[in-house]
Structure formats: C-alpha cells, structure tokens
Enzyme design. Structure first.
Site, PDB file in Angstrom:
ATOM      1  N   GLU A 106      35.582  29.751  68.852  1.00 28.43           N
ATOM      2  CA  GLU A 106      35.448  28.971  70.087  1.00 28.43           C
ATOM      3  C   GLU A 106      36.496  29.422  71.093  1.00 28.43           C
ATOM      4  O   GLU A 106      37.640  29.722  70.728  1.00 28.43           O
ATOM      5  CB  GLU A 106      35.611  27.478  69.772  1.00 28.43           C
ATOM      6  CG  GLU A 106      35.345  26.538  70.919  1.00 28.43           C
ATOM      7  CD  GLU A 106      35.297  25.075  70.447  1.00 28.43           C
ATOM      8  OE1 GLU A 106      34.752  24.816  69.361  1.00 28.43           O
ATOM      9  OE2 GLU A 106      35.830  24.216  71.167  1.00 28.43           O
ATOM     10  N   GLU A 110      39.213  23.229  79.030  1.00 28.88           N
ATOM     11  CA  GLU A 110      39.037  21.777  79.116  1.00 28.88           C
ATOM     12  C   GLU A 110      39.872  21.266  80.288  1.00 28.88           C
ATOM     13  O   GLU A 110      41.062  21.578  80.391  1.00 28.88           O
ATOM     14  CB  GLU A 110      39.453  21.080  77.819  1.00 28.88           C
ATOM     15  CG  GLU A 110      38.507  21.344  76.665  1.00 28.88           C
ATOM     16  CD  GLU A 110      38.840  20.518  75.433  1.00 28.88           C
ATOM     17  OE1 GLU A 110      37.907  20.091  74.740  1.00 28.88           O
ATOM     18  OE2 GLU A 110      40.043  20.301  75.179  1.00 28.88           O
TER      19      GLU A 110
END
Length: 283
Positions: A106, A110
C-alpha cells in the site's frame, strides 16, 4: 544509393518513438465513469459533469469511497483533489494504492482534517507485505480547500516518490539489499475514501467531528495514469534513474519541503524504535 541524412534522422526518430512507446503506456482518463467504480456510501459518492468530476461526502450515517477498475504495477498516478473546506476536524480523506490480502502492499496519502483556520496534515505511509509503520507527515504550503491541487505517486522498482503539485515531498528507496521488503510484485488499485476518524485524526482524537457542519465533501478531477514497463524500469541503474526522476531543482524542492513542512518522520523517532531505527532509515 546511400540514404540521405534526413532519411536517417527520420529513421532514428521513429526508432526512438518506438522504444518510448514500448516502455511506457499512457492512460489518460476519458471519464470517471470509465475508470472508477463507486464502491460504498450510496449517493454520497457521485460522478457528474459528464464524468469529469467526482465527489465523496461524509455525514453522521456514513462516509463514501471509490476504486479504480484497473490494477497497476509500476507507473505514475496523478489526481487533482479539493479537500473538505471549513471545520473538517475528525475527517480523513484517503487517496492511495493498495493490493489485497494480509500481506498487501500500500502507498498512502491521507489528509487529516482540522479546525477552521488550522492547516491540514498530509499523512503518508508505505506498507510492504502487510507491514506499515513508515509514516511521514507534512503541513501543506497552501490551503488545499480553496482550489484543486495535484497529488501524485511515482512507483518504480527502484523507489517510490510522493509529489504535491509536481514538488517531491518524499522518496522511499528500494532497500531490499538491507532486508527491507519493497512493493514490486503485487498489482495495486487506486482507492479513495472520506470517513470519520475522530478517535485519532485531529490532535490525537482530542478534537471531535462537528456533525452540525455535515455533509463534508471532497472533490476529484483530472485523473491520469502512466504505466511503466517493469522490464524497462529494472534495466535502469539506481543512480541513472534517480537523476531522471529528481533533477537538481527537484532535489532542492524536496529538501525545502522536508526542512520547513515535515512535522513527523519515523526515521527520526528514536523513542518509537528504542532498539534501533528501521534498516531503510540508516542509508
């Protein structure tokens, strides 16, 4: 009869174009309808303006999200976002690449919301074989809620580069010789979601989401993906590739961001790693 120099030049140009095309496939999104699926949140996730604009919303009942129809293995991903305006405390807008399963890879952007007037925090992380804990956090040098800005990931076997408006903010180098796994075998989809995380997102959870300000909405446009051939990427030496991706100006910009806007770096957190910093931090 010997071919003319103009003929030779044209031949070499055609050869060069052929090489470039064989090592790079550009995918410019025709529309969000073609490239993405709205995956959760019901009508809180919307595609409009003929497929050129997408929005995600969050209310007290639910957030929302989408994912790409296609998987990618190495490439450059660009997306323009305009983040939740006003009091966005407690909200998280996540935009990332991810594979699936307990040993997933990943690559994360964010955006942690905050009270009106306080800056957003851009939180980045990288998971390899299911293990993350590689956080770096930054303030942005602009208001990400007033206009659209471009957030990009360049992913090749040699390294991963995070960029904001084409300014590099983070480079994660392949440190496999040191025993550090690197994402290079699992194709990943693009995901994005807007959700409530007021147990940790703003000041460690001290500031809660003000639901009287809901719905909270983020907007997306101008998605573009350029796929890189893994064979061509691997054939470049590390130094050559680094020079190709980060010229002197880009390296100066990277140092500028990390000096003035980085607010957390796991590679500097000796309290968190009392037995010694992770191997990739010692390069």
């Amino acid at each position: 009869m010997a071919p003319s120099s103009a003929h030779n030049n044209g031949f070499y140009v055609l050869m060069l174009v052929g090489i470039v095309v064989s090592t790079m496939v550009a995918t410019c999104a025709g529309s969000f309808y073609q490239d993405f699926d709205l995956t959760w949140g019901g009508d809180r996730a919307k595609i409009f303006n003929g497929g050129q604009l997408l929005s995600l919303s969050l209310d007290k009942v639910s957030g929302s999200g989408f994912k790409s129809k296609k998987e990618y293995l190495f490439g450059r991903i660009d997306m323009q976002l305009k983040l939740v305006a006003g009091n966005s405390a407690g909200t998280v807008t996540a935009y990332y690449l991810s594979s699936q399963g307990p040993t997933h890879d990943e690559i994360d952007f964010e955006f942690l919301g905050n009270l009106s007037g306080d800056p957003y925090i851009l939180h980045t992380n990288i998971f390899t074989q299911g293990k993350g804990n590689r956080e770096q956090q930054f303030y942005l040098w602009f208001d990400p809620t007033r206009n659209f800005h471009t957030y990009s990931i360049i992913w090749k076997p040699q390294h991963i580069i995070f960029l904001v408006d084409n300014t590099p903010i983070r480079v994660f180098k392949n440190a496999e010789p040191l025993g550090v796994p690197f994402p290079k075998n699992q194709p990943m989809r693009i995901y994005s979601s807007l959700w409530n995380a007021d147990d940790w997102a703003t000041r460690g959870g001290l500031v809660k989401t003000d639901w009287s300000k809901a719905p909270f909405t983020a907007y997306y446009r101008n998605f573009k993906a350029i796929e890189f051939s893994s064979k061509s990427s691997i054939s470049n030496s590390g130094a050559e590739y680094e020079a190709n991706e980060l010229d002197a100006y880009s390296r100066r910009r990277l140092r500028w961001v990390q000096k003035y806007f980085m607010i957390y770096n796991y590679c500097s957190d000796l309290k968190r790693f009392p037995q010694g910093l992770p191997a990739e931090c010692k390069r």
